[in-house]
Scaffold this active site. Structure first.
Site, mmCIF file in Angstrom:
data_model
loop_
_atom_site.group_PDB
_atom_site.id
_atom_site.type_symbol
_atom_site.label_atom_id
_atom_site.label_comp_id
_atom_site.label_asym_id
_atom_site.label_seq_id
_atom_site.Cartn_x
_atom_site.Cartn_y
_atom_site.Cartn_z
ATOM 1 N N CYS A 138 -3.073 12.681 -20.903
ATOM 2 C CA CYS A 138 -2.396 11.900 -21.929
ATOM 3 C C CYS A 138 -1.505 10.861 -21.256
ATOM 4 O O CYS A 138 -1.549 10.672 -20.042
ATOM 5 C CB CYS A 138 -1.589 12.804 -22.868
ATOM 6 S SG CYS A 138 -0.083 13.509 -22.152
ATOM 7 N N GLN A 179 0.824 -1.203 0.000
ATOM 8 C CA GLN A 179 0.000 0.000 0.000
ATOM 9 C C GLN A 179 0.864 1.262 0.000
ATOM 10 O O GLN A 179 0.338 2.366 -0.137
ATOM 11 C CB GLN A 179 -0.900 0.007 1.237
ATOM 12 C CG GLN A 179 -1.916 -1.133 1.275
ATOM 13 C CD GLN A 179 -2.641 -1.199 2.601
ATOM 14 O OE1 GLN A 179 -2.199 -1.868 3.525
ATOM 15 N NE2 GLN A 179 -3.754 -0.491 2.712
ATOM 16 N N HIS A 225 -1.164 1.519 -4.469
ATOM 17 C CA HIS A 225 -1.515 2.937 -4.494
ATOM 18 C C HIS A 225 -0.579 3.747 -5.379
ATOM 19 O O HIS A 225 -0.553 4.980 -5.291
ATOM 20 C CB HIS A 225 -1.512 3.500 -3.075
ATOM 21 C CG HIS A 225 -2.582 2.922 -2.202
ATOM 22 N ND1 HIS A 225 -2.476 2.846 -0.830
ATOM 23 C CD2 HIS A 225 -3.777 2.372 -2.518
ATOM 24 C CE1 HIS A 225 -3.556 2.283 -0.328
ATOM 25 N NE2 HIS A 225 -4.358 1.984 -1.336
ATOM 26 N N CYS A 279 1.344 19.798 -18.392
ATOM 27 C CA CYS A 279 2.006 18.790 -19.216
ATOM 28 C C CYS A 279 2.570 19.437 -20.478
ATOM 29 O O CYS A 279 1.868 20.166 -21.189
ATOM 30 C CB CYS A 279 1.008 17.697 -19.588
ATOM 31 S SG CYS A 279 1.658 16.457 -20.736
#
Length: 286
Positions: free
Chosen positions: A162, A133, A151, A210
């Site tokens: 994207c 986890q 996770h 991005c």
């Protein structure tokens, strides 16, 4: 291939670890408990191991819920919610500023004896699969390869629009270039590097979009309020069904998908160990 003396690689070194301050109060490990774990390690050859934040406390990373030493008991800081991160630029500024300040300390954490033992056990053929986890990559640093990060990991950054995916270390360089006057490094450490800072310090923090599509950049981590990908959960169902026993280390098993994994082995109530094969629920929780 068996590990002859489990107490040597783990329990003796554990108490010499310099990061012991984040380990919650506990009773000393007694010979009967070590013997139980030794028998478990020797008996089963396809073990499914599940680890939580408790295994990283000896590496200097606190867990969330432990009394006195857990993050929630020591700090007003709380993990960011997914819906707030994606909908509010001020939340993204705050998150990345705090993460930037805490990254150096967080990323310098090293695997402890538990991580090293699990890697050794895998090399000797005893572990069928390991699911963690944790987002700290300490199992990888120790050499584990048959592993799923349930996770995700703080060591990668992804675009939500994207397929752009790149290293968190590279993003640290980008953030530093965009914020040359932000000379803040935290001395606090958190399970996910999201440390507490004065909100006034984060308002002017510059966060890039991005470079490929202009989308939102987020750590490759499942935030609170975000779902674990279904394909990852289904893959783990298959892994646990092919195992002959389950070992749980440092996890409260509170998340629903953790309970579902345990149901896949028809396990007894947490804390109970039966010795009659995985279909009857062989599980050891530490």
């Amino acid at each position: 291939m068996k590990i002859k003396n489990i107490s040597a690689p783990i329990f003796h070194n554990l108490y010499r670890n310099k990061h012991y301050q984040f380990v919650p109060k506990h009773e000393p490990c007694n010979p009967d408990s070590i013997s139980l774990l030794q028998d478990f390690v020797n008996k089963y050859s396809k073990v499914f191991v599940l680890t939580g934040a408790g295994v990283s406390t000896e590496s200097g990373l606190p867990d969330y819920r432990s009394k006195d030493v857990g993050l929630y008991d020591r700090s007003p800081n709380r993990p960011v919610l997914f819906k707030d991160f994606v909908s509010k630029i001020e939340v993204r500024k705050r998150y990345w500023a705090r993460n930037f300040a805490g990254w150096k300390l967080f990323s310098s954490a090293q695997p402890n004896e538990i991580h090293k033992f699990l890697s050794l056990w895998e090399q000797k053929g005893g572990i069928h699969w390991l699911v963690t986890q944790n987002v700290d990559r300490l199992h990888h640093k120790a050499g584990s390869q048959r592993i799923t990060e349930l996770h995700g990991t703080s060591y990668l950054v992804k675009c939500l629009s994207c397929s752009n995916l790149f290293s968190r270390d590279l993003f640290q360089v980008i953030l530093r270039e965009l914020n040359p006057d932000f000379n803040v490094e935290s001395t606090e450490i958190a399970p996910d590097a999201d440390v507490h800072l004065n909100p006034e310090l984060t308002k002017s923090f510059n966060v890039p979009d991005c470079e490929k599509c202009g989308g939102i950049l987020k750590p490759d981590v499942v935030f609170f309020g975000e779902n674990v990908p279904k394909e990852k959960v289904f893959e783990l169902y298959e892994k646990v069904e092919k195992s002959d026993a389950v070992l749980v280390l440092g996890s409260s098993l509170e998340a629903w998908y953790m309970l579902n994994l345990m149901l896949r082995v028809k396990c007894p109530p947490p804390g109970v160990m039966q010795k009659s094969g995985v279909e009857a629920g062989v599980i050891l929780i530490i």
